[in-house]
Design an enzyme around this catalytic site. Structure first.
Site, PDB file in Angstrom:
ATOM      1  N   ASP A 112      -2.004  10.749  -2.072  1.00  0.00           N
ATOM      2  CA  ASP A 112      -2.393   9.707  -3.037  1.00  0.00           C
ATOM      3  C   ASP A 112      -2.702  10.286  -4.403  1.00  0.00           C
ATOM      4  OD1 ASP A 112      -2.942   8.355  -0.311  1.00  0.00           O
ATOM      5  OD2 ASP A 112      -2.871   6.770  -1.816  1.00  0.00           O
ATOM      6  N   GLN A 122      -2.065   2.245   9.943  1.00  0.00           N
ATOM      7  CA  GLN A 122      -0.755   2.393   9.275  1.00  0.00           C
ATOM      8  C   GLN A 122       0.231   3.172  10.141  1.00  0.00           C
ATOM      9  OE1 GLN A 122      -3.722   2.948   7.816  1.00  0.00           O
ATOM     10  NE2 GLN A 122      -3.688   2.534   5.631  1.00  0.00           N
ATOM     11  N   ARG A 173       0.872  -1.181   0.000  1.00  0.00           N
ATOM     12  CA  ARG A 173       0.000   0.000   0.000  1.00  0.00           C
ATOM     13  C   ARG A 173       0.906   1.226   0.000  1.00  0.00           C
ATOM     14  NH1 ARG A 173       2.355   1.901   3.829  1.00  0.00           N
ATOM     15  NH2 ARG A 173       0.840   3.574   3.741  1.00  0.00           N
ATOM     16  N   GLY A 174       0.270   2.409  -0.115  1.00  0.00           N
ATOM     17  CA  GLY A 174       1.050   3.636  -0.270  1.00  0.00           C
ATOM     18  C   GLY A 174       1.198   3.890  -1.766  1.00  0.00           C
ATOM     19  N   ALA A 175       0.892   5.132  -2.181  1.00  0.00           N
ATOM     20  CA  ALA A 175       0.759   5.422  -3.617  1.00  0.00           C
ATOM     21  C   ALA A 175       1.969   5.005  -4.466  1.00  0.00           C
ATOM     22  CB  ALA A 175       0.422   6.899  -3.801  1.00  0.00           C
ATOM     23  N   ARG A 199      -7.210  -0.457  -6.937  1.00  0.00           N
ATOM     24  CA  ARG A 199      -7.560   0.596  -5.968  1.00  0.00           C
ATOM     25  C   ARG A 199      -7.711   1.902  -6.752  1.00  0.00           C
ATOM     26  NH1 ARG A 199      -4.273   1.118  -0.510  1.00  0.00           N
ATOM     27  NH2 ARG A 199      -6.202   2.083   0.181  1.00  0.00           N
ATOM     28  N   ASN A 229      -5.494  12.340   0.482  1.00  0.00           N
ATOM     29  CA  ASN A 229      -4.586  11.489   1.274  1.00  0.00           C
ATOM     30  C   ASN A 229      -5.433  10.746   2.300  1.00  0.00           C
ATOM     31  OD1 ASN A 229      -1.896  10.574   1.943  1.00  0.00           O
ATOM     32  ND2 ASN A 229      -2.076  11.763   3.825  1.00  0.00           N
ATOM     33  N   LYS A 230      -4.766   9.930   3.091  1.00  0.00           N
ATOM     34  CA  LYS A 230      -5.448   9.067   4.055  1.00  0.00           C
ATOM     35  C   LYS A 230      -6.517   9.802   4.856  1.00  0.00           C
ATOM     36  CE  LYS A 230      -5.158   5.605   4.451  1.00  0.00           C
ATOM     37  NZ  LYS A 230      -6.146   4.730   3.747  1.00  0.00           N
TER      38      LYS A 230
HETATM   39  O1  MRU Z   1      -4.503   3.165   2.197  1.00  0.00           O
HETATM   40  P1  MRU Z   1      -3.031   3.383   2.073  1.00  0.00           P
HETATM   41  O2  MRU Z   1      -2.250   2.808   3.219  1.00  0.00           O
HETATM   42  O3  MRU Z   1      -2.503   2.944   0.732  1.00  0.00           O
HETATM   43  O4  MRU Z   1      -2.867   4.959   2.148  1.00  0.00           O
HETATM   44  C1  MRU Z   1      -1.578   5.500   2.082  1.00  0.00           C
HETATM   45  C2  MRU Z   1      -1.554   6.973   2.214  1.00  0.00           C
HETATM   46  O5  MRU Z   1      -2.561   7.612   2.371  1.00  0.00           O
HETATM   47  C3  MRU Z   1      -0.219   7.634   2.047  1.00  0.00           C
HETATM   48  O6  MRU Z   1      -0.158   8.807   2.798  1.00  0.00           O
HETATM   49  C4  MRU Z   1       0.020   7.989   0.572  1.00  0.00           C
HETATM   50  O7  MRU Z   1      -0.233   6.897  -0.252  1.00  0.00           O
HETATM   51  C5  MRU Z   1       1.398   8.472   0.340  1.00  0.00           C
HETATM   52  S1  MRU Z   1       2.605   7.194   0.499  1.00  0.00           S
HETATM   53  C6  MRU Z   1       4.120   7.887   0.142  1.00  0.00           C
END
Ligand code: MRU
Length: 357
Positions: free
Chosen positions: A241, A200, A50-52, A93, A251-252
């Site tokens: 994201d 996370q 996970r994470g963009a 996603r 973002n999250k």
């Molecule tokens: O749902 P996730 O864990 O994929 O969400 C991740 C985030 O929101 C991060 O802040 C974002 O992807 C940036 S990661 C460098």
């Protein structure tokens, strides 16, 4: 130059993609092995990875895997297999634009392949995936270097979710800024929000920081305002994201709340992200697709369920922070503060958008 984090979020071994299973952290370090695009898409959906930026890297490798799988076929079967893989991965996603950005880069390699045989295209696809992965680490080091200039010695930095090595090819974006500041000798400390419901912050950011001896204090999401009110947070740095053309940031979930709180308390609020997270085809934040994840993630965690049977729950995974709440966007090309349409355009104007064919 700071030493890249030792965490191997994704690795290419024996013509397979191995993904550190982030659902198991911090209890266990286990890898999930993917042999085809379907398995990669499933791993992205299930948050193994996970994470963009990490999602983008994984998707690129997913296409590479599929190229290798069909390399022995005739072109029509090879092309049909690849097209299916693109479709599967694109549906994994919806919010992190790095997924579509990486798929577009892979598609360009395929499109430019002319009448070349499948084996040659498969090799080119793998090389491109490896290039995307290698570039991401370099980009994060550049983001870290730019961001570190904004960090004062002794700063207490609040971050949300995980925008670290686990969310990228290494070093991280928001956590990359913190790592780079530390590498410059600045004794910064981190306040990590728990990040309900997938935790996370508690599981991943707290783990990454403790691994490296970076001081970290874990708080519940709803304690952020209390700490800010007491003057215990000097700056906020989060990842993204997807950033719209006007600088609005998805973002999250909970990021928007933190931005409002930071504005109220006059605390600088920075977003660290690569240019590949900026989606100029989306004019403003409200047009960014927001993933709604299963309600079960809100009703309990793991084996433990705390909500009553039958209760309705909502689980939006991201929110949008308007550009006017953002002090600056930290990218590999520099910091734009505050972000707006014109500065974002200028940022892209100074780079080569199309790689020569
Ligand atoms: O749902 P996730 O864990 O994929 O969400 C991740 C985030 O929101 C991060 O802040 C974002 O992807 C940036 S990661 C460098």
């Amino acid at each position: 130059m700071p030493i890249p984090s030792k965490v191997e979020t994704l690795r290419w071994r024996d013509a397979r993609l191995e993904l550190l299973d982030q659902r198991q952290l911090p209890e266990r370090i286990e890898y999930v092995t993917c042999a085809n695009a379907g398995q990669v898409a499933q791993a992205i959906r299930a948050m193994v990875v996970r994470g963009a930026p990490a999602i983008g890297c994984a998707a690129a490798y997913g296409i590479a895997l599929e190229g290798l799988r069909f390399a022995g076929q005739e072109r029509p079967a090879f092309d049909a297999g690849l097209e299916r893989a693109f479709q599967l991965l694109a549906q994994s996603r919806p919010t992190a634009v790095n997924l579509y950005w990486a798929l577009e880069r892979m598609r360009r390699i395929w499109r430019q392949s002319g009448k070349r045989p499948p084996e040659a295209i498969a090799a080119a696809l793998l090389a491109e995936a490896q290039q995307i992965f290698a570039e991401d680490l370099q980009i994060n080091l550049a983001i870290g270097a730019h961001g570190a200039t904004l960090v004062a010695h002794g700063a207490r930095i609040l971050t949300h979710c995980n925008a670290g090595a686990l969310a990228t090819a290494g070093h991280g974006t928001a956590l990359g800024v913190i790592r780079s500041a530390r590498a410059q000798g600045k004794e910064v400390s981190v306040v990590a929000t728990e990040t309900r419901p997938f935790l996370q912050g508690a599981r991943l950011t707290a783990w990454e920081m403790t691994q490296e001896g970076i001081p970290v204090t874990l708080i519940t999401d709803n304690a952020a305002g209390y700490l800010m009110g007491r003057g215990e947070v000097d700056m906020v740095v989060v990842g993204a994201d997807r950033v719209a053309a006007n600088g609005d940031v998805a973002n999250k979930i909970g990021t928007y709340t933190l931005a409002v709180l930071a504005a109220r308390h006059r605390i600088p609020f920075y977003v660290a992200c690569p240019l590949s997270t900026i989606d100029r085809s989306v004019a403003q934040g409200e047009a960014i697709p927001i993933e709604e994840r299963p309600a079960e993630e809100v009703l309990g965690y793991g084996e433990c369920r705390w909500a009553p049977q039958g209760v309705v729950a909502r689980n939006p995974a991201f929110d949008v922070t308007p550009a006017d709440l953002i002090t600056g966007l930290i990218t590999e090309k520099g910091v734009i503060a505050p972000p707006d349409r014109r500065k974002i355009e200028a940022l892209f104007g100074c780079i080569l958008l199309e790689r020569p064919g």
